[in-house]
Design an enzyme around this catalytic site. Structure first.
Site, PDB file in Angstrom:
ATOM      1  N   GLN A  95     -59.597  24.434-107.954  1.00 26.12           N
ATOM      2  CA  GLN A  95     -60.018  25.272-106.829  1.00 26.12           C
ATOM      3  C   GLN A  95     -59.220  26.574-106.792  1.00 26.12           C
ATOM      4  O   GLN A  95     -58.114  26.639-107.313  1.00 26.12           O
ATOM      5  CB  GLN A  95     -59.891  24.511-105.497  1.00 26.12           C
ATOM      6  CG  GLN A  95     -61.135  23.666-105.230  1.00 26.12           C
ATOM      7  CD  GLN A  95     -61.145  22.990-103.895  1.00 26.12           C
ATOM      8  OE1 GLN A  95     -60.108  22.633-103.355  1.00 26.12           O
ATOM      9  NE2 GLN A  95     -62.330  22.768-103.358  1.00 26.12           N
ATOM     10  N   SER A 120     -53.344  23.476-105.138  1.00 28.68           N
ATOM     11  CA  SER A 120     -54.305  22.510-104.626  1.00 28.68           C
ATOM     12  C   SER A 120     -54.131  21.230-105.421  1.00 28.68           C
ATOM     13  O   SER A 120     -53.679  21.261-106.574  1.00 28.68           O
ATOM     14  CB  SER A 120     -55.733  23.055-104.810  1.00 28.68           C
ATOM     15  OG  SER A 120     -56.665  22.012-104.581  1.00 28.68           O
ATOM     16  N   THR A 121     -54.465  20.110-104.807  1.00 26.12           N
ATOM     17  CA  THR A 121     -54.496  18.850-105.551  1.00 26.12           C
ATOM     18  C   THR A 121     -55.938  18.349-105.582  1.00 26.12           C
ATOM     19  O   THR A 121     -56.184  17.151-105.590  1.00 26.12           O
ATOM     20  CB  THR A 121     -53.558  17.815-104.926  1.00 26.12           C
ATOM     21  OG1 THR A 121     -53.409  18.109-103.554  1.00 26.12           O
ATOM     22  CG2 THR A 121     -52.204  17.815-105.574  1.00 26.12           C
ATOM     23  N   HIS A 122     -56.880  19.283-105.601  1.00 24.20           N
ATOM     24  CA  HIS A 122     -58.294  18.939-105.644  1.00 24.20           C
ATOM     25  C   HIS A 122     -58.800  19.081-107.078  1.00 24.20           C
ATOM     26  O   HIS A 122     -59.499  20.029-107.408  1.00 24.20           O
ATOM     27  CB  HIS A 122     -59.078  19.815-104.664  1.00 24.20           C
ATOM     28  CG  HIS A 122     -58.657  19.608-103.238  1.00 24.20           C
ATOM     29  ND1 HIS A 122     -59.050  20.415-102.203  1.00 24.20           N
ATOM     30  CD2 HIS A 122     -57.875  18.648-102.676  1.00 24.20           C
ATOM     31  CE1 HIS A 122     -58.527  19.968-101.066  1.00 24.20           C
ATOM     32  NE2 HIS A 122     -57.809  18.901-101.340  1.00 24.20           N
ATOM     33  N   ASN A 123     -58.425  18.115-107.899  1.00 23.87           N
ATOM     34  CA  ASN A 123     -58.834  18.122-109.310  1.00 23.87           C
ATOM     35  C   ASN A 123     -60.186  17.419-109.420  1.00 23.87           C
ATOM     36  O   ASN A 123     -60.369  16.354-108.842  1.00 23.87           O
ATOM     37  CB  ASN A 123     -57.826  17.350-110.173  1.00 23.87           C
ATOM     38  CG  ASN A 123     -56.385  17.714-109.852  1.00 23.87           C
ATOM     39  OD1 ASN A 123     -55.776  17.098-108.993  1.00 23.87           O
ATOM     40  ND2 ASN A 123     -55.871  18.698-110.515  1.00 23.87           N
TER      41      ASN A 123
END
Ligand SMILES: Cc1cc2nc3c(=O)[nH]c(=O)nc-3n(C[C@H](O)[C@H](O)[C@H](O)COP(=O)(O)OP(=O)(O)OC[C@H]3O[C@@H](n4cnc5c(N)ncnc54)[C@H](O)[C@@H]3O)c2cc1C
Length: 335
Positions: free
Chosen positions: A94, A261-264
């Site tokens: 993201q 972000s940790t939205h992988n």
């Protein structure tokens, strides 16, 4: 969290057993390579076990799922040179950035009060809600002003140009604490041929397995998007009455060092074609039908939105399909 919702309910079933502090190393296949037969795992004492299984649901987070598929030889690994293969394909992330609004000392924001995802978000510049033709990018992102509860050690916004340590830094921290707010972008990232996950040819983990390698960079669309959305955030911050507004975008080229972000997402996507997806629409592995996969690895691109709602919804979607699968085990979509 499932720890407080789903797992306590599951524990009430006499045929449910939870083995905590265990790490699955691999899914084992039979000689046809089309049926999974067991998982190999280590317990907390490092003892290795092989657990036979008729059905395996891989739910080890987006990156962990892709890693386990690659370690187990399930699905053809993606090759960016040829564009062929599927496991590791479509890795996306993201875009962040935005504006920090600094207010005068009379403006007290009580930023120490907050909760995990507390904030105000607008989607006017996200997805298809806006015509991005003039801006020159697609996707956009959610713009939000969040207050997760400013932790004293982590949260100390200072204006750009402030020294990063020493008495001038301390003074800036004191002057601005509780008088600064962030207006941030959470932008989409498209899937690209050159962004992917693979097994590292050199480095190994403590078990001797190849480490999973991430090859990723922001592309032109994302760079334009981060800049365009940051400009919008700056305008909003000024309208809020800030006496100073600092604009920021994430490092380009991409750096994994600063938290963004940790939205992988991506790496084991679902789709209609086994040559471009790992899973069919029921989140069932095309090549090994008694393995299902849940998690954000199934997303073909990453939207400008938090992933966990769709991750949960898709888990229910897969659970429904598994009920059908159990009546008649086999591929739920012909390939
Ligand atoms: C700091 C942080 C903030 C976040 N904030 C948000 C947010 O505000 N909004 C949002 O929507 N999302 C947020 N996310 C993302 C969110 O956490 C994930 O989308 C979500 O947890 C994914 O669910 P999952 O079930 O796929 O994986 P997880 O919740 O990560 O569950 C995977 C489980 O598998 C276990 N596991 C992994 N590998 C193995 C293995 N080999 N053997 C055995 N067990 C294994 C792990 O211990 C874990 O319990 C955040 C993530 C982080 C890290």
């Amino acid at each position: 969290s499932p720890h407080f919702t789903v797992i306590p309910l599951a524990l009430k079933n006499p045929n449910f057993e939870l083995r905590t502090n265990s790490i699955v190393l691999k899914i084992n296949l039979d000689s046809t390579r089309k049926k999974a037969v067991s998982v190999s795992y280590l317990d907390a004492r490092g003892r290795e076990f092989e657990q036979p299984a008729d059905l395996i649901i891989l739910s080890a987070y987006a990156l962990g799922n892709v890693n386990l598929l690659l370690q187990s030889g399930i699905g053809v690994p993606y090759d960016p040179a040829t564009g062929k293969g599927v496991v590791g394909r479509n890795y996306a992330y993201q875009c962040g950035g935005g504006a920090t609004a600094f207010f005068d000392k009379k403006t007290i924001l009580n930023r120490f009060m907050g909760a995990g995802a507390l904030g105000t978000c607008m989607d006017d510049f996200n997805g298809d809600n806006y015509d991005f033709v003039k801006a020159g990018y697609i996707g956009g992102g959610g713009i939000s002003c969040s207050n997760s509860g400013a932790r004293p050690i982590q949260s100390h916004p200072t204006p750009h140009g402030t020294p990063r340590w020493g008495s001038d830094w301390k003074k800036a921290v004191v002057d601005n604490y509780d008088h600064a707010a962030n207006v941030g972008n959470q932008g989409a990232v498209m899937a690209y041929r050159q962004n992917y996950l693979s097994l590292d040819p050199t480095y190994t983990d403590i078990f001797g397995r190849p480490l999973m390698r991430m090859t990723f960079d922001f592309q032109d669309n994302e760079i334009k998007q981060m800049n365009g959305q940051a400009d919008i955030c700056v305008k909003i911050a000024k309208e809020m009455g800030a006496i100073r507004v600092d604009r920021s975008i994430p490092p380009v080229p991409y750096s994994i060092v600063p938290y963004q972000s940790t939205h992988n997402t991506g790496g084991a996507v679902f789709g209609a074609d086994p040559t471009t997806s790992v899973l069919n629409k029921h989140l069932q592995v095309w090549d090994v039908p008694n393995v299902f996969v849940t998690g954000a690895c199934v997303f073909p691109q990453n939207a400008g939105k938090n992933p966990t709602g769709p991750v949960g919804a898709l888990a229910y979607w897969a659970a429904d399909a598994i009920k059908n699968y159990l009546k008649n085990p086999g591929p739920l979509v012909p390939s």
